[in-house]
Design a protein around this motif. Structure first.
Motif, short mmCIF file in Angstrom:
data_model
loop_
_atom_site.label_atom_id
_atom_site.label_comp_id
_atom_site.label_asym_id
_atom_site.label_seq_id
_atom_site.Cartn_x
_atom_site.Cartn_y
_atom_site.Cartn_z
N LEU A 1 0.83 -1.21 0.00
CA LEU A 1 0.00 0.00 0.00
C LEU A 1 0.86 1.26 0.00
O LEU A 1 0.57 2.23 -0.71
N ILE A 2 1.94 1.25 0.79
CA ILE A 2 2.83 2.41 0.85
C ILE A 2 3.49 2.63 -0.51
O ILE A 2 3.57 3.77 -1.00
N LYS A 3 3.93 1.56 -1.15
CA LYS A 3 4.57 1.68 -2.47
C LYS A 3 3.59 2.22 -3.50
O LYS A 3 3.99 2.91 -4.45
N LYS A 4 2.31 1.92 -3.34
CA LYS A 4 1.28 2.40 -4.26
C LYS A 4 0.85 3.84 -3.95
O LYS A 4 0.05 4.42 -4.67
N GLY A 5 1.37 4.39 -2.85
CA GLY A 5 0.99 5.74 -2.45
C GLY A 5 -0.30 5.81 -1.66
O GLY A 5 -0.84 6.90 -1.43
N LEU A 6 -0.81 4.66 -1.21
CA LEU A 6 -2.05 4.62 -0.44
C LEU A 6 -1.71 4.71 1.05
O LEU A 6 -1.91 3.78 1.84
N HIS A 7 -1.17 5.85 1.43
CA HIS A 7 -0.59 6.00 2.76
C HIS A 7 -1.65 5.97 3.87
O HIS A 7 -1.42 5.37 4.92
N GLU A 8 -2.79 6.60 3.65
CA GLU A 8 -3.83 6.63 4.68
C GLU A 8 -4.33 5.23 4.98
O GLU A 8 -4.49 4.85 6.16
N GLU A 9 -4.55 4.44 3.93
CA GLU A 9 -5.00 3.06 4.13
C GLU A 9 -3.94 2.23 4.86
O GLU A 9 -4.26 1.43 5.75
N ALA A 10 -2.68 2.44 4.50
CA ALA A 10 -1.60 1.72 5.18
C ALA A 10 -1.54 2.09 6.65
O ALA A 10 -1.37 1.21 7.52
N ILE A 11 -1.68 3.38 6.95
CA ILE A 11 -1.62 3.83 8.34
C ILE A 11 -2.74 3.21 9.17
O ILE A 11 -2.51 2.74 10.29
N LEU A 12 -3.95 3.17 8.63
CA LEU A 12 -5.08 2.58 9.36
C LEU A 12 -4.82 1.11 9.68
O LEU A 12 -5.08 0.65 10.80
N LYS A 13 -4.28 0.38 8.71
CA LYS A 13 -4.00 -1.04 8.91
C LYS A 13 -2.87 -1.23 9.93
O LYS A 13 -2.94 -2.11 10.79
#
Length: 231
Positions: A43-55
């Protein structure tokens, strides 16, 4: 703490960590820690930082002692440009495991963006000390040495990064820039052509603008010579 910024507090804490007496370094397989967060890393590599942080934050209870949890949180918050939280989590990762090299590089990148290149260099030196096979750390240290006007030291670090991982794009690109700065356009063009072949767009443009009239050459012969010297 009045009058002190988060940056000065973090810097003081890092210095204290560095001065703690260390036992003889032992090799630790940090991939065992990191493999628990493969989905979050994607997720971080895809730039989906908010989703990664929640997980990641949802796992603070069951992975409380895992240094990689805090490293990936630091990286995710860095992607959101939340400097305060990124610094906090990188340091938390180091507190959990002082021998873990990646949070040192995470902190180094943040310091570099602040223009604090001497701090950056110190952190990257520590990351490399902990993991001498850390190609990305050599690559970033090369950039840092270039920023400190140590062009030949930068080239040495780019050489090492490429030796350790020939498929990294940035060391070719940045070594090419550094070769151009020291007046070796032939070597710069070789590096930009290799970087271009690996998909680095800036290098492709530079090669077309500055190198397209050069005669064909054996692009990898010079790197093979460098690799032989590094063995």
């Amino acid at each position: 703490m009045k009058g002190q910024s988060i940056f000065s507090i973090i810097s003081i804490s890092i210095c204290l960590l560095f001065t703690k007496p260390l036992k003889a370094e032992t090799l630790i397989n940090f991939e065992v820690f990191e493999e628990k967060f493969l989905n979050e890393e994607i997720l971080i590599k895809k730039g989906l930082h908010e989703e990664a942080i929640l997980k990641l934050e949802s796992r603070l209870n069951d992975q409380i002692d895992n240094p990689s949890l805090y490293y990936f949180l630091g990286k995710a918050y860095a992607g959101q440009k939340n400097l305060k939280k990124s610094l906090y989590y990188y340091q938390k990762s180091i507190e959990k495991e002082i021998r873990y090299p990646k949070p040192y590089m995470g902190l180094a990148i943040l310091k570099g963006k602040q223009g604090k290149f001497k701090d950056t260099l110190s952190l990257l030196n520590r990351a490399i000390e902990l993991d001498p096979s850390y190609a990305e750390a050599y690559s970033n240290r090369g950039v840092t040495k270039g920023a400190l006007n140590d062009n030949y030291g930068a080239i040495e670090d780019f050489n090492k990064a490429i030796f350790l991982n020939p498929l990294l794009l940035e060391p070719y690109r940045n070594r090419g820039i550094t070769y151009e700065l020291v007046g070796d356009l032939n070597s710069a063009c070789d590096d930009w052509k290799i970087a271009s072949s690996l998909g680095q767009q800036d290098s492709s443009s530079w090669f077309k603008d500055q190198c397209s009239n050069r005669s064909p050459d054996l692009l990898l012969s010079r790197q093979k010579d460098i690799n032989n010297k590094l063995k």
